[in-house]
Every structure is written in C-alpha cells, then in structure tokens.
Design a protein around this motif. Sequence first.
Motif, PDB file in Angstrom:
ATOM      1  N   VAL A 115       0.831  -1.210   0.000  1.00 44.02           N
ATOM      2  CA  VAL A 115       0.000   0.000   0.000  1.00 44.02           C
ATOM      3  C   VAL A 115       0.859   1.252   0.000  1.00 44.02           C
ATOM      4  CG1 VAL A 115      -2.091  -0.975   1.006  1.00 44.02           C
ATOM      5  CG2 VAL A 115      -0.242  -0.226   2.517  1.00 44.02           C
ATOM      6  N   PHE A 116       1.997   1.220   0.685  1.00 41.63           N
ATOM      7  CA  PHE A 116       2.846   2.395   0.767  1.00 41.63           C
ATOM      8  C   PHE A 116       3.664   2.574  -0.515  1.00 41.63           C
ATOM      9  CE2 PHE A 116       2.935   1.169   5.492  1.00 41.63           C
ATOM     10  CZ  PHE A 116       1.709   1.761   5.701  1.00 41.63           C
ATOM     11  N   ALA A 117       4.133   1.477  -1.094  1.00 42.37           N
ATOM     12  CA  ALA A 117       4.908   1.562  -2.328  1.00 42.37           C
ATOM     13  C   ALA A 117       4.056   2.081  -3.485  1.00 42.37           C
ATOM     14  CB  ALA A 117       5.485   0.200  -2.684  1.00 42.37           C
ATOM     15  N   THR A 118       2.781   1.693  -3.490  1.00 46.01           N
ATOM     16  CA  THR A 118       1.936   2.053  -4.630  1.00 46.01           C
ATOM     17  C   THR A 118       1.163   3.349  -4.414  1.00 46.01           C
ATOM     18  OG1 THR A 118       0.169   0.629  -3.753  1.00 46.01           O
ATOM     19  CG2 THR A 118       1.667  -0.329  -5.364  1.00 46.01           C
TER      20      THR A 118
ATOM     21  N   ALA B 113      -3.651  -4.138   0.117  1.00 46.30           N
ATOM     22  CA  ALA B 113      -3.296  -3.612  -1.208  1.00 46.30           C
ATOM     23  C   ALA B 113      -4.065  -4.369  -2.284  1.00 46.30           C
ATOM     24  CB  ALA B 113      -1.799  -3.725  -1.442  1.00 46.30           C
ATOM     25  N   THR B 114      -5.365  -4.168  -2.297  1.00 45.16           N
ATOM     26  CA  THR B 114      -6.206  -4.918  -3.234  1.00 45.16           C
ATOM     27  C   THR B 114      -6.166  -4.357  -4.645  1.00 45.16           C
ATOM     28  OG1 THR B 114      -8.113  -3.556  -2.614  1.00 45.16           O
ATOM     29  CG2 THR B 114      -7.780  -5.605  -1.392  1.00 45.16           C
ATOM     30  N   GLU B 115      -5.549  -3.181  -4.831  1.00 39.39           N
ATOM     31  CA  GLU B 115      -5.520  -2.541  -6.146  1.00 39.39           C
ATOM     32  C   GLU B 115      -4.106  -2.215  -6.602  1.00 39.39           C
ATOM     33  OE1 GLU B 115      -5.633   1.059  -3.399  1.00 39.39           O
ATOM     34  OE2 GLU B 115      -5.418  -1.119  -3.382  1.00 39.39           O
ATOM     35  N   ASP B 116      -3.086  -2.847  -5.993  1.00 37.86           N
ATOM     36  CA  ASP B 116      -1.702  -2.489  -6.306  1.00 37.86           C
ATOM     37  C   ASP B 116      -1.319  -2.777  -7.748  1.00 37.86           C
ATOM     38  OD1 ASP B 116      -1.995  -5.197  -5.523  1.00 37.86           O
ATOM     39  OD2 ASP B 116       0.151  -5.380  -5.129  1.00 37.86           O
ATOM     40  N   VAL B 117      -1.755  -3.911  -8.284  1.00 36.60           N
ATOM     41  CA  VAL B 117      -1.441  -4.244  -9.672  1.00 36.60           C
ATOM     42  C   VAL B 117      -2.135  -3.273 -10.617  1.00 36.60           C
ATOM     43  CG1 VAL B 117      -1.622  -6.002 -11.473  1.00 36.60           C
ATOM     44  CG2 VAL B 117      -1.033  -6.668  -9.127  1.00 36.60           C
ATOM     45  N   ALA B 118      -3.386  -2.940 -10.320  1.00 38.19           N
ATOM     46  CA  ALA B 118      -4.115  -1.981 -11.150  1.00 38.19           C
ATOM     47  C   ALA B 118      -3.402  -0.632 -11.194  1.00 38.19           C
ATOM     48  CB  ALA B 118      -5.540  -1.805 -10.620  1.00 38.19           C
ATOM     49  N   ILE B 119      -2.859  -0.211 -10.059  1.00 43.29           N
ATOM     50  CA  ILE B 119      -2.140   1.063 -10.003  1.00 43.29           C
ATOM     51  C   ILE B 119      -0.875   1.019 -10.848  1.00 43.29           C
ATOM     52  CG2 ILE B 119      -0.810   2.581  -8.468  1.00 43.29           C
ATOM     53  CD1 ILE B 119      -2.820   1.901  -6.255  1.00 43.29           C
ATOM     54  N   LEU B 120      -0.152  -0.099 -10.776  1.00 42.92           N
ATOM     55  CA  LEU B 120       1.186  -0.151 -11.375  1.00 42.92           C
ATOM     56  C   LEU B 120       1.233  -0.666 -12.807  1.00 42.92           C
ATOM     57  CD1 LEU B 120       3.358  -1.429  -8.387  1.00 42.92           C
ATOM     58  CD2 LEU B 120       2.839   0.917  -9.084  1.00 42.92           C
ATOM     59  N   ARG B 121       0.188  -1.322 -13.277  1.00 46.14           N
ATOM     60  CA  ARG B 121       0.236  -1.891 -14.631  1.00 46.14           C
ATOM     61  C   ARG B 121       0.477  -0.837 -15.707  1.00 46.14           C
ATOM     62  NH1 ARG B 121      -4.959  -4.823 -16.080  1.00 46.14           N
ATOM     63  NH2 ARG B 121      -4.022  -4.845 -18.156  1.00 46.14           N
ATOM     64  N   GLY B 122       0.064   0.394 -15.438  1.00 44.75           N
ATOM     65  CA  GLY B 122       0.211   1.430 -16.446  1.00 44.75           C
ATOM     66  C   GLY B 122       1.589   2.056 -16.521  1.00 44.75           C
ATOM     67  N   ILE B 123       2.504   1.706 -15.621  1.00 46.92           N
ATOM     68  CA  ILE B 123       3.848   2.289 -15.653  1.00 46.92           C
ATOM     69  C   ILE B 123       4.658   1.597 -16.745  1.00 46.92           C
ATOM     70  CG2 ILE B 123       6.013   2.610 -14.396  1.00 46.92           C
ATOM     71  CD1 ILE B 123       4.498   2.871 -11.852  1.00 46.92           C
ATOM     72  N   PRO B 124       5.112   2.326 -17.737  1.00 51.72           N
ATOM     73  CA  PRO B 124       5.883   1.699 -18.830  1.00 51.72           C
ATOM     74  C   PRO B 124       7.149   1.029 -18.320  1.00 51.72           C
ATOM     75  CG  PRO B 124       5.171   3.907 -19.449  1.00 51.72           C
ATOM     76  CD  PRO B 124       4.881   3.764 -17.978  1.00 51.72           C
ATOM     77  N   GLY B 125       7.397  -0.175 -18.824  1.00 49.94           N
ATOM     78  CA  GLY B 125       8.642  -0.866 -18.540  1.00 49.94           C
ATOM     79  C   GLY B 125       8.736  -1.536 -17.193  1.00 49.94           C
ATOM     80  N   LEU B 126       7.681  -1.486 -16.381  1.00 50.73           N
ATOM     81  CA  LEU B 126       7.717  -2.099 -15.052  1.00 50.73           C
ATOM     82  C   LEU B 126       7.275  -3.556 -15.129  1.00 50.73           C
ATOM     83  CD1 LEU B 126       8.087  -1.767 -11.951  1.00 50.73           C
ATOM     84  CD2 LEU B 126       5.638  -1.219 -11.856  1.00 50.73           C
TER      85      LEU B 126
ATOM     86  N   LEU C 241      -8.262 -16.650 -11.355  1.00 53.11           N
ATOM     87  CA  LEU C 241      -8.224 -16.560  -9.898  1.00 53.11           C
ATOM     88  C   LEU C 241      -7.085 -15.637  -9.493  1.00 53.11           C
ATOM     89  CD1 LEU C 241      -8.567 -19.841 -10.783  1.00 53.11           C
ATOM     90  CD2 LEU C 241      -9.182 -19.964  -8.377  1.00 53.11           C
ATOM     91  N   GLU C 242      -7.408 -14.615  -8.678  1.00 55.13           N
ATOM     92  CA  GLU C 242      -6.376 -13.665  -8.264  1.00 55.13           C
ATOM     93  C   GLU C 242      -6.690 -13.093  -6.889  1.00 55.13           C
ATOM     94  OE1 GLU C 242      -6.500  -9.975 -10.656  1.00 55.13           O
ATOM     95  OE2 GLU C 242      -8.357 -10.809 -11.497  1.00 55.13           O
ATOM     96  N   ASN C 243      -5.640 -12.815  -6.158  1.00 49.63           N
ATOM     97  CA  ASN C 243      -5.747 -12.151  -4.859  1.00 49.63           C
ATOM     98  C   ASN C 243      -5.609 -10.651  -5.098  1.00 49.63           C
ATOM     99  OD1 ASN C 243      -5.702 -11.554  -2.095  1.00 49.63           O
ATOM    100  ND2 ASN C 243      -3.484 -11.865  -1.978  1.00 49.63           N
ATOM    101  N   HIS C 244      -6.596 -10.083  -5.758  1.00 52.57           N
ATOM    102  CA  HIS C 244      -6.562  -8.686  -6.199  1.00 52.57           C
ATOM    103  C   HIS C 244      -7.977  -8.301  -6.586  1.00 52.57           C
ATOM    104  CE1 HIS C 244      -5.808  -5.325  -9.080  1.00 52.57           C
ATOM    105  NE2 HIS C 244      -4.752  -5.088  -8.331  1.00 52.57           N
ATOM    106  N   SER C 245      -8.212  -7.015  -6.662  1.00 52.00           N
ATOM    107  CA  SER C 245      -9.500  -6.532  -7.140  1.00 52.00           C
ATOM    108  C   SER C 245      -9.817  -7.088  -8.531  1.00 52.00           C
ATOM    109  CB  SER C 245      -9.495  -4.999  -7.192  1.00 52.00           C
ATOM    110  OG  SER C 245     -10.610  -4.513  -7.915  1.00 52.00           O
TER     111      SER C 245
END
Length: 330
Positions: free
Chosen positions: A100-103, A140-153, A267-271
Amino acid sequence: MSTTTAPKRLTTSAMIASFADPGQRTSPAPFGHALAELAERDERIVGLTADLGKYTDMHVFAQAHPDRFYQMGMAEQLLLGAAAGMAETGLVPFASTYSVFATRRAYDFLALDIAEPGLNVNVVGGLPGLTTGYGPSHQATEDVAILRGIPGLTIVDPCDSVDIAQSVPQLAAHDGPTYLRLLRGKVPTVLDEYDYTFQLGRAAVLRGGADVVLISSGLMTMRALQAAERLAAHRVDVAVVHSPTLKPFDEETVLAELAGDRLAVTLENHSVVGGLYETVASAMVRRATTTRVTPIALPDEFLAAGALPTLHNRYGLATDRIVETVLAAL
C-alpha cells in the motif's frame, strides 16, 4: 447440563497472518534468504526498507550483510528515491515496504525516479491483496491496477516459496524496474511437486484437464491446485495455468489453453478491476478469442477487517468457495 462443544473460532493475527493450511509444508522467509544468498555471489546487491525489515523478511538480509543494508525509516518516498540513486551508481537495490505504501504513497517516485530512466530497482511489496485483516489501510487490493500502467515495469505475483526463491536472482538480473508482490514469513511450498521452474515473463501449465481451465497467479495458484483436486471428486477434470508474471503477460501460453469449449476461470488475490482477469480479457479481445471467462477475484470495494480465513471465505478466495463457484458455472 449441556455438553455441547462450541464451534472452534477461526483466529489469526490480522497483520502477519499466514495463509498456509494447518500441516502444510512451509519455508521460513524465502525472500530474505534468497536475497542474502544472492548477495554472497553479487556484491552489487543492496537492501533497503522503510522501518519494516522484519515484516518484509528483509531482516534476514540485514543480519547477513549489515554493511549493505539501509534503514530509511518511515519515509517511503525517500526509500524509492534512495534506491534510484543507488541504481544510478551501478548497485542493484531491493527496496521493501508494504504494497500500500509503495503504490499509493510513493507512486510518483517509482514512476519518475525509477521507471522513466529504466533503472534496475526491485520494489518488494509486503501484504499484497488480502493477506492481512487490518482493513483498507493495509490491504493492497488494487496495487497491480495502479502499477500496470507504468511503462517498462515488470510485475511478479509469486505462488509460494519456490517462486520467490527462484525469482529473486532473475529480478536482479533483469534490465529494468520490477515489483514483487511479497509473501512473507512461513510461506507454503507447493510448486516443487509439479516439475516447475520459475521463468520471468512466462506462464506454466501445472496440470492438464478436459473440463475446466483455471488461470491463476500468486497464492491463488495454490488454491487453484487444491480446488482441482477436490473437483476431481465431482468428476470434473481441471487444468491449472500459473501466471506468476503479470506484466509482461505471457499471452501465448495462457491463450493456447483457452482454445476449445472448457470453462475458463481466472483466480487472483486482487480486485476484479485492473488485475489478472482484465489482463486475460484484453489479450483475448486483441486475439479475437471468444471463450467466456469467469473471474474469481476481490470485489471492487474497500474490504472488511477481521481474521484472514474468515475474510478469504467471505470474499470467495477460500478453496471451498472456489469449488462452489466452478460447480455453479458448469
């Protein structure tokens, strides 16, 4: 006098709860040990944390390599900024904090200080998805959603101790920034029974099946394998595809398993928003794949606090709930 025994209550520490089943094989702090071992071979490896060393297993590295460990205090933006500076000098930093803090708190530093120049910084996020009962401030149920848009990550969602131990050296060798959804503490050991080797950027078919294909990432691959065994008792033949790298996504392997008329379930542990389900769906649209896919994911809402087993059952991540969902969809 009544002798009825009250049902046993599900209890666990909300912050550092384990999702391992009773009696399941586990490995202690696989990330910390893998990083410490890697540092023995590569003098460029450094570790940083934001006052969360023992809660992200970074304390194992700190004890083994105290001269290469940096405690940044409760300052996540400084954590990532310092890691970026170290990477600029040729070091290979692993920076740990809660997801949650990283994202949410340090997003701009990750995007512009690390990802935009393409630095080899490895961000390690503890408590991803629903792995704590402490409520929305730490889930951090939305961490992947937040970070998927960062190019090259590159984004990795490991299933177990095998995935974590094998991913650490590959993340360090990768040319560019990475984000690891860390499973900490006593982490289940599952994938060694499936002739499996972690390969960054690749999915793996762990078992075949004629009736249903489960596409999973993270701890939900463990649950998918458990559900597949239980569904066999219902004469349902289930395949399981594990996708530990969410970005870049291995479309070739996953979509090849979606051919035919099998029921497909993610199946995912995410939103349900912005994670594996939508990654699979977008790949299907691009390739004109028409199989219907049913998601098993966390709802698009802020989740409750409570005991972790209770929450996993409430939100559909428990193995019994997965079996129910699959049977209802057939």
